[in-house]
Structures are given as structure tokens and as C-alpha cells.
Scaffold this motif. Sequence first.
Motif, mmCIF file in Angstrom:
data_model
loop_
_atom_site.group_PDB
_atom_site.id
_atom_site.type_symbol
_atom_site.label_atom_id
_atom_site.label_comp_id
_atom_site.label_asym_id
_atom_site.label_seq_id
_atom_site.Cartn_x
_atom_site.Cartn_y
_atom_site.Cartn_z
ATOM 1 N N SER A 91 0.433 14.757 22.960
ATOM 2 C CA SER A 91 1.701 15.477 22.843
ATOM 3 C C SER A 91 2.814 14.676 23.511
ATOM 4 N N ASN A 127 0.092 9.156 13.822
ATOM 5 C CA ASN A 127 -0.118 10.289 12.912
ATOM 6 C C ASN A 127 -1.475 10.957 13.123
ATOM 7 N N PRO A 156 -2.065 12.942 16.083
ATOM 8 C CA PRO A 156 -1.827 14.257 16.685
ATOM 9 C C PRO A 156 -1.714 15.367 15.635
ATOM 10 N N THR A 157 -2.346 16.492 15.913
ATOM 11 C CA THR A 157 -2.395 17.605 14.964
ATOM 12 C C THR A 157 -1.047 18.324 14.906
ATOM 13 N N PRO A 158 -0.489 18.528 13.707
ATOM 14 C CA PRO A 158 0.781 19.268 13.584
ATOM 15 C C PRO A 158 0.581 20.750 13.889
ATOM 16 N N SER A 180 4.973 17.745 13.608
ATOM 17 C CA SER A 180 4.324 17.007 14.690
ATOM 18 C C SER A 180 5.285 16.902 15.873
ATOM 19 N N HIS A 196 -2.263 12.500 9.403
ATOM 20 C CA HIS A 196 -1.307 13.472 8.892
ATOM 21 C C HIS A 196 -0.039 12.755 8.435
#
Length: 282
Positions: free
Chosen positions: A129, A168, A170-172, A178, A221
Motif C-alpha cells: 500500500s 500492478n 497490489p490488489t485494487p 489501486s 491488475h
Amino acid sequence: GNLSEDSRSDLTREMFKIANEPLPDTTKPLNVRFDDGQLTTYNPSAYETDISLEAVLASADLPPLIPTESVLRNMDLFRRWLVDEQPFIVCGPEGCGKNLLIRHAINRMVNETDSTVNVAILNCNAQTSSRDVLQKLRQFSAMSTGATGRIFRPKEGRRLIFYMKDINLPTPDKYDTSEIIMFLQQAVMHHGFYDDDLEFVQLEHIQIIASFAPASTLGRHRIATRFTAIVRVCSFSYPAPEELQEVYSQMMAAAMTTPNFQNVADKAHGVAPKVAEAMVDI
């Protein structure tokens, strides 16, 4: 950066046609550079390509780089962006050499400009994050207060290169946004960010670089186009078979200089290119 290699080749042919300029190499339209007032092709043979055994043994830290046409072309792009401290992202499939090219481009820039540069690397995952980004920035930056407010400056050296890998991953959130990408967008657009106290913090001499694999890769993602529109984008694919063969040949030749392979190398002169060709075919 958002075009495939074939589309870029077609665009290059069309632009040269409009400009009424001949392509240096019609079979490889992307293999072109401007040097000494004229358009020429990249010539890897003009660069020193002998890889020493010491470089191979030390490859755990930073593997040696074999100059090929695509490597030289991309390195020229990175060098200009690095010197100008422009934010950029590099996109390519897993294992195509994004990290290797970026790190060698940074080393080349440091050697050519004699500038003092510190590099901070953040390996992203599904849980990364903006707090992780701030934590890494605080490790390599110092906070100061000036007439325009609070400023983050590099602790050591004149500038800091903040390199984020796999941005890309990290989970949205449920709105398909994101957090880390939005944070980077704010930092790039406004040269700073708002902290937890809603106070704006400026970034000075901190360059943001990122790499990622296509969203079609498992666990990746899509990246918001609002972010890709404000940064430089370089996209490349896997090396061509002939380039892979050259890389394997150089590495094999260096490996055969060891005492264990010395007899084999003396008796089988020129075997490295043949073995490399077989490895690429397999």
C-alpha cells in the motif's frame, strides 16, 4: 509504449514514408538511431562484448549485460529519462529483462555523469500500500521545512531513484482502484503528496521508476490510464532468437574459461555458439 512491437514497426515505416526518409534497415524499422547528424542502425559489434568469468560469478548481485540491438535501443531511452529525472515505467512479460536493463542503465548514467545517486528498491506484492511506499521513502529521505512547506530530500547524494517493481501486483479495492497507483499519480502530477495530517509534502530530486508485467499475467491488475498518461512508458518483449543465441554464446564462452572446462574449450574451439544455438532451439 501501449503499442505492440509490430504496430510500432508499422508506425515507424509510415513516419519515415511521410518524412520521405529512407530507413537504415528496412527489415528492422525500430533498429534506428540518430548519430553524428545521420540516421544509422545499432551495431552491437561496435561495443565490447567479452564477458569475464568474474562477471559471471558475480551475477548474483547484477548479471552482466550483453549488448544487443534491443538492449542498446532501450538503454538509450532510459539514459535520457534518467538524466532528466523524468518518471517512467517499463512494461514487459516476466523474465524479459526489465530489472536488468533498468539497473544497468542507472549504473551507466552514474558512470557517465559522475553524479551521486542513491537507489531505493521496493518489491511490491498483493498487500503493498501507500504506507509501504512512505516507509521506504522515509528510509532514504530526510524531511526539511522551507518557505514553501515540508520537503522530502535524499539523505545521501544529490538525488534518489525510487524504483518500484511489479506495481500492478497490489490488489485494487471494490471500485477497481489501486491505492498505490493513485498515490504515485499524485506524487508525479503535483511533485508531492498529502500526508495523514492532510499537509502537503514536496518531493525534491526524487525520481520515480516502476516496472510491471502485462495485466494478462496471473495475479496482475490493470493500471489506470490516468497514471500511464503522465509518465514515460517503455514496452518491450522477449529478445529475438538471434539475440538470445548471442547472449548464451557469450555466457558459455566465459564459463569455459574455468580450469574445469579449459581442456574442453581448447579441444572444441567455437563450440559455445553451437551449444547456445541448441539451447535456444530447445
